[in-house]
Scaffold this motif. Sequence first.
Motif, PDB file in Angstrom:
ATOM      1  N   LEU A 149      43.161  69.490  15.408  1.00 48.14           N
ATOM      2  CA  LEU A 149      42.233  68.675  16.192  1.00 48.14           C
ATOM      3  C   LEU A 149      41.863  67.352  15.519  1.00 48.14           C
ATOM      4  O   LEU A 149      41.333  66.458  16.179  1.00 48.14           O
ATOM      5  N   ALA A 150      42.134  67.236  14.226  1.00 49.76           N
ATOM      6  CA  ALA A 150      41.700  66.063  13.459  1.00 49.76           C
ATOM      7  C   ALA A 150      42.101  64.722  14.090  1.00 49.76           C
ATOM      8  O   ALA A 150      41.301  63.774  14.092  1.00 49.76           O
ATOM      9  N   PRO A 151      43.325  64.569  14.637  1.00 50.79           N
ATOM     10  CA  PRO A 151      43.689  63.277  15.230  1.00 50.79           C
ATOM     11  C   PRO A 151      42.828  62.888  16.432  1.00 50.79           C
ATOM     12  O   PRO A 151      42.803  61.723  16.818  1.00 50.79           O
ATOM     13  N   LEU A 152      42.126  63.866  17.031  1.00 54.21           N
ATOM     14  CA  LEU A 152      41.267  63.564  18.178  1.00 54.21           C
ATOM     15  C   LEU A 152      39.904  63.044  17.751  1.00 54.21           C
ATOM     16  O   LEU A 152      39.125  62.586  18.585  1.00 54.21           O
ATOM     17  N   GLU A 153      39.606  63.132  16.461  1.00 60.99           N
ATOM     18  CA  GLU A 153      38.292  62.722  15.958  1.00 60.99           C
ATOM     19  C   GLU A 153      38.288  61.223  15.680  1.00 60.99           C
ATOM     20  O   GLU A 153      38.951  60.741  14.769  1.00 60.99           O
ATOM     21  N   LEU A 285      37.805  55.632  29.805  1.00 58.99           N
ATOM     22  CA  LEU A 285      37.326  56.941  29.380  1.00 58.99           C
ATOM     23  C   LEU A 285      37.444  57.952  30.505  1.00 58.99           C
ATOM     24  O   LEU A 285      37.038  57.689  31.641  1.00 58.99           O
ATOM     25  N   LEU A 286      37.982  59.123  30.180  1.00 58.12           N
ATOM     26  CA  LEU A 286      38.072  60.220  31.136  1.00 58.12           C
ATOM     27  C   LEU A 286      37.033  61.271  30.776  1.00 58.12           C
ATOM     28  O   LEU A 286      36.985  61.754  29.635  1.00 58.12           O
ATOM     29  N   VAL A 287      36.201  61.636  31.741  1.00 61.31           N
ATOM     30  CA  VAL A 287      35.227  62.712  31.561  1.00 61.31           C
ATOM     31  C   VAL A 287      35.837  63.989  32.131  1.00 61.31           C
ATOM     32  O   VAL A 287      36.212  64.030  33.309  1.00 61.31           O
ATOM     33  N   VAL A 288      35.965  65.017  31.295  1.00 62.08           N
ATOM     34  CA  VAL A 288      36.565  66.279  31.733  1.00 62.08           C
ATOM     35  C   VAL A 288      35.578  67.418  31.536  1.00 62.08           C
ATOM     36  O   VAL A 288      34.833  67.451  30.561  1.00 62.08           O
ATOM     37  N   ASP A 289      35.600  68.344  32.462  1.00 64.47           N
ATOM     38  CA  ASP A 289      34.754  69.531  32.416  1.00 64.47           C
ATOM     39  C   ASP A 289      35.404  70.565  31.503  1.00 64.47           C
ATOM     40  O   ASP A 289      36.540  70.985  31.732  1.00 64.47           O
ATOM     41  N   LEU A 312      38.179  60.327  25.543  1.00 69.50           N
ATOM     42  CA  LEU A 312      37.736  61.441  26.376  1.00 69.50           C
ATOM     43  C   LEU A 312      36.275  61.761  26.098  1.00 69.50           C
ATOM     44  O   LEU A 312      35.780  61.558  24.986  1.00 69.50           O
ATOM     45  N   VAL A 313      35.619  62.282  27.125  1.00 74.54           N
ATOM     46  CA  VAL A 313      34.296  62.885  26.993  1.00 74.54           C
ATOM     47  C   VAL A 313      34.410  64.280  27.596  1.00 74.54           C
ATOM     48  O   VAL A 313      34.715  64.411  28.783  1.00 74.54           O
ATOM     49  N   VAL A 314      34.218  65.307  26.780  1.00 73.83           N
ATOM     50  CA  VAL A 314      34.342  66.692  27.247  1.00 73.83           C
ATOM     51  C   VAL A 314      32.937  67.243  27.466  1.00 73.83           C
ATOM     52  O   VAL A 314      32.130  67.293  26.528  1.00 73.83           O
ATOM     53  N   GLY A 339      49.950  57.248  20.861  1.00 72.92           N
ATOM     54  CA  GLY A 339      49.094  57.918  19.893  1.00 72.92           C
ATOM     55  C   GLY A 339      48.063  58.806  20.570  1.00 72.92           C
ATOM     56  O   GLY A 339      47.960  58.841  21.798  1.00 72.92           O
ATOM     57  N   PRO A 340      47.278  59.537  19.789  1.00 70.91           N
ATOM     58  CA  PRO A 340      46.304  60.474  20.360  1.00 70.91           C
ATOM     59  C   PRO A 340      45.234  59.784  21.197  1.00 70.91           C
ATOM     60  O   PRO A 340      44.885  58.625  20.947  1.00 70.91           O
ATOM     61  N   VAL A 341      44.735  60.503  22.201  1.00 68.97           N
ATOM     62  CA  VAL A 341      43.581  60.043  22.964  1.00 68.97           C
ATOM     63  C   VAL A 341      42.356  60.685  22.318  1.00 68.97           C
ATOM     64  O   VAL A 341      42.182  61.897  22.396  1.00 68.97           O
ATOM     65  N   PRO A 342      41.506  59.908  21.654  1.00 63.44           N
ATOM     66  CA  PRO A 342      40.390  60.513  20.918  1.00 63.44           C
ATOM     67  C   PRO A 342      39.342  61.130  21.828  1.00 63.44           C
ATOM     68  O   PRO A 342      39.147  60.690  22.968  1.00 63.44           O
ATOM     69  N   VAL A 343      38.674  62.151  21.324  1.00 63.66           N
ATOM     70  CA  VAL A 343      37.516  62.733  21.998  1.00 63.66           C
ATOM     71  C   VAL A 343      36.283  62.057  21.401  1.00 63.66           C
ATOM     72  O   VAL A 343      35.898  62.352  20.273  1.00 63.66           O
ATOM     73  N   TYR A 344      35.687  61.142  22.143  1.00 63.24           N
ATOM     74  CA  TYR A 344      34.537  60.409  21.626  1.00 63.24           C
ATOM     75  C   TYR A 344      33.283  61.271  21.598  1.00 63.24           C
ATOM     76  O   TYR A 344      32.512  61.231  20.649  1.00 63.24           O
ATOM     77  N   PHE A 345      33.087  62.049  22.675  1.00 64.73           N
ATOM     78  CA  PHE A 345      31.869  62.847  22.782  1.00 64.73           C
ATOM     79  C   PHE A 345      32.175  64.217  23.367  1.00 64.73           C
ATOM     80  O   PHE A 345      33.125  64.369  24.144  1.00 64.73           O
TER      81      PHE A 345
END
Length: 369
Positions: A149-153, A285-289, A312-314, A339-345
């Motif tokens: 998961l580190a690349p998403l941070e 930014l994509l908000v996903v449930d 992303l915002v999960v 490259g990776p799509v980061p998870v911002y929040f």
Amino acid sequence: MFSFFRKKAAPPAPTVEAPAESTPVPAPAPAEAPPTPEPPAAVAQTAVTEPAVPSPVAAEAAPAPRQGWLSKLKAGLARTGSSIAQVFTGTQIDDSLYEELESALLMADAGVKATEHLLADLKRRVKEAKATEPAQVKALLVDAVAELLAPLEAALTIGRHPTTVMMVVGVNGAGKTTSIGKLTRYLAEHDAKVLLAAADTFRAAAREQLSVWAGRNQVEIVSQEGGDPAAVSFDAVNAGRARGCDVVIADTAGRLPTQLHLMEELKKIRRVIAKADASAPHEVLLVVDGNTGQNALAQVKAFDEALGLTGLVVTKLDGTAKGGVLAAIALWARERAAGPVPVYFIGVGEKLEDLQTFSAREFAQALLD
């Protein structure tokens, strides 16, 4: 310290990246969810609403420590954690343990490919560490998930452009408009001047909800009832640049990625924003449930193909969410050309402080503890 203005170096520093220099950012204060608004009067043309005076509210308490938020995250992922924990209650490291772990990871929505990757990586780690106890294997699994998961941070960075333009997308019910409201509050509390664009022009409730957030946060909003979403976004970007806004956030209509004509409308909004500012949008930014399982990965792929996602915002990781889908997203991101799509929040509730920055290590521990 909580901060989403960090630079992308690891570990990220809690600073705001301004066009000239960076300044420290304090932790935000919590806020209650916005009240149900009265429907605003219809307007004939795009209009910029001046900062509204919010209704009196009780004094806000001091920000809850991140540890409290982590407890909520662990509680939200408890079902997954308990099912995986049962795998390590035995006394031997054998094929049976790995078979049970495989089933648990699949049930956690990790997906076949991510499950196979994690099992192979775990077996390698067990061999290298010469582990002999199941408890040691569990600790090694935490390391494997955290590394995947580190690349998403990464952190959402503001200040690289005079006006940062964000386009926020997602399916209906993912928590998109609420997430925009919370993000707006964060930015406003850190002295960033924000302008909102109500580009979901065909759903009155969306405009009303965004207007309430604008009023509570005392920021301006560009809206138009029944107008063209692309035109509203275009006007908002021009207004934001003219007024010296730090950030413009466009709220778009929720849609399924299978609705091709609606996805084409999102592409149009993106193109029109670029006409107002050739370098924009700077963030898509994509908000996903978090409750949607492998469907979340399908959404990420579809929206990325159409728009080129930058983050992303999960949301909704406080209920029945299993959380393993982030492993599937991380594995897919390894093969992504850009490259990776980061998870911002990630979000674990309705309160302001329930939306926090993503940490791979914290998430892996919450998922497996």
